[in-house]
Design an enzyme around this catalytic site. Structure first.
Site, PDB file in Angstrom:
ATOM      1  N   TYR A 251       0.737  -1.196   0.045  1.00 57.03           N
ATOM      2  CA  TYR A 251       0.126   0.134  -0.089  1.00 57.03           C
ATOM      3  C   TYR A 251       0.944   1.024   0.007  1.00 57.03           C
ATOM      4  O   TYR A 251       0.818   2.490  -0.796  1.00 57.03           O
ATOM      5  CB  TYR A 251      -0.939   0.031   1.360  1.00 57.03           C
TER       6      TYR A 251
ATOM      7  N   ASN B 106      -2.850   9.767  10.924  1.00 61.76           N
ATOM      8  CA  ASN B 106      -3.883   8.697  11.159  1.00 61.76           C
ATOM      9  C   ASN B 106      -5.215   9.584  11.166  1.00 61.76           C
ATOM     10  O   ASN B 106      -5.632  10.433  12.183  1.00 61.76           O
ATOM     11  CB  ASN B 106      -3.617   8.210  12.572  1.00 61.76           C
TER      12      ASN B 106
ATOM     13  N   LYS C 258       1.415   4.232  -2.933  1.00 61.86           N
ATOM     14  CA  LYS C 258       1.251   5.624  -2.863  1.00 61.86           C
ATOM     15  C   LYS C 258       2.415   6.328  -3.266  1.00 61.86           C
ATOM     16  O   LYS C 258       2.462   7.257  -4.003  1.00 61.86           O
ATOM     17  CB  LYS C 258       0.570   5.860  -1.470  1.00 61.86           C
TER      18      LYS C 258
END
Ligand code: UFG
Length: 337
Positions: free
Chosen positions: A143, A172, A147
């Site tokens: 992941y 977060n 990105k």
């Protein structure tokens, strides 16, 4: 001035909150979402919505031209870390290959400004805390790699074709619309705060703390939680930056301070007034001890500063959402709302 904005992935968690804020600021918003993880119920009535995929060249060019799109905010992605480890090929297709087609379509349609959703996962396990944008980017899962590859792709689109971009690396993301009208609803929920609140609602038996032997004061991982509305504001600030001529920038979006898993659980117990069961468990693979952003750059360049990211506001707003929508958007649908 930018007025017409295409939001790819606008029916997702961060996308839907950003769409709402854009509308409040007077932008004309068009959403493109394939609803693999998004929810049509999260979209405001004022939004023009296209059901479709970012890789559909004909559709993207059609939207860009017919809606006179001037800038794009690109949220559309698969974003579950453990899933990416099990299915890296899927992540490279969904995130990297599809974004490659999307960017080419945007350029063909004449759009040259984009704000891109990236992640603190590009840093992997950072050497220094707080993490600066210029820290080594060494992701430890597909992941994060996907990105980072898109960030690099954007940079070449800038150098070779003049596409202007701002990359936002979220820490977060958490919280919900303050009145609980929009929130986080993932089919496969893995994030700490929604799991805590589902446990408080009695939908799960207990919360597990993944690891109590980290190099932190209370032994549990520390994270930088940033309210989804502050993230939404960061995207709008980025659009304004592109409008003012920013060409190729990368910004962390966090608060600069962190909370441990235990601290989050304690605060959630206070806010919900529910003493849910907590069990200590073993570490989850790939979790760094501490992940906290250095946020001077976005504050200096874009004048962005978090306004709703106090841990209390984050948990309180998420609690509003979960209490009012215990089954998420699916529950709204079932109730015929
Ligand atoms: N945690 C628990 N119990 C749970 C769930 C999580 O103890 O049931 C802990 C995790 O181990 C971690 C912390 O709570 O220490 C936060 O976990 P989240 O899953 O909520 O968030 P992450 O920090 O793992 O993930 C976030 C983003 C990802 C991004 C990643 C970068 O949500 O998109 O940071 O490391 F990739």
């Amino acid at each position: 001035m930018i007025n017409n904005v295409l939001v790819a992935g606008g029916a997702g968690y961060i996308g839907s909150h950003t769409v709402k804020c854009l509308i409040e600021k007077g932008y004309k918003v068009v959403v493109l979402d394939n609803l693999i993880t998004g929810h049509v119920k999260s979209l405001d009535g004022e939004v023009k919505y296209y059901y479709g995929d970012i890789a559909d060249r004909g559709e993207v060019i059609n939207i860009v031209k017919s809606e006179k799109i001037e800038a794009v905010i690109h949220f559309a992605a698969s974003s579950i870390v453990h899933d990416s480890i099990q299915h890296p090929d899927y992540y490279f297709t969904e995130n990297v290959a599809k974004t490659n087609r999307f960017l080419a379509s945007l350029l063909m349609g004449g759009v040259d400004k984009i704000v891109f959703s990236s992640t603190a996962a590009v840093y992997g396990t950072p050497e220094f805390i707080p993490v600066e944008e210029k820290a080594v980017a060494k992701p430890v899962n597909p992941y994060g790699v996907s990105k980072l590859m898109i960030e690099q792709m954007l940079d070449w689109m800038q150098l070779s074709y003049g596409m202007r971009y701002i990359v936002l690396r979220y820490f977060n993301a958490a919280g919900a619309m303050l009145d609980g009208s929009l929130g986080e609803d993932h089919l496969d929920e893995t994030h700490l705060i929604p799991l805590i609140l589902k446990t408080a609602l009695g939908q799960r038996e207990a919360m597990k703390i993944f690891g109590t032997d980290y190099q932190t004061a209370d032994g549990t991982c520390i994270r930088d939680y940033v309210h989804v509305l502050d993230l939404a504001e960061a995207h709008i600030a980025a659009l304004e930056g592109l409008d003012q001529g920013f060409k190729r920038e990368v910004y962390n979006v966090g608060t600069g301070s962190g909370f441990s898993v235990r601290q989050v659980m304690e605060q959630a117990k206070r806010i919900t007034n529910i003493n849910f069961l907590v069990e200590e468990s073993s570490r989850r693979a790939g979790d760094p001890d501490v992940l906290v952003a250095k946020v001077d750059k976005i504050q200096r360049d874009l004048g962005w500063t978090p306004r709703n990211s106090q841990l209390e506001t984050i948990i309180q707003s998420a609690w509003e959402w979960h209490r009012k929508h215990p089954l998420g958007y699916r529950g709204d649908f079932d109730a015929g709302k």
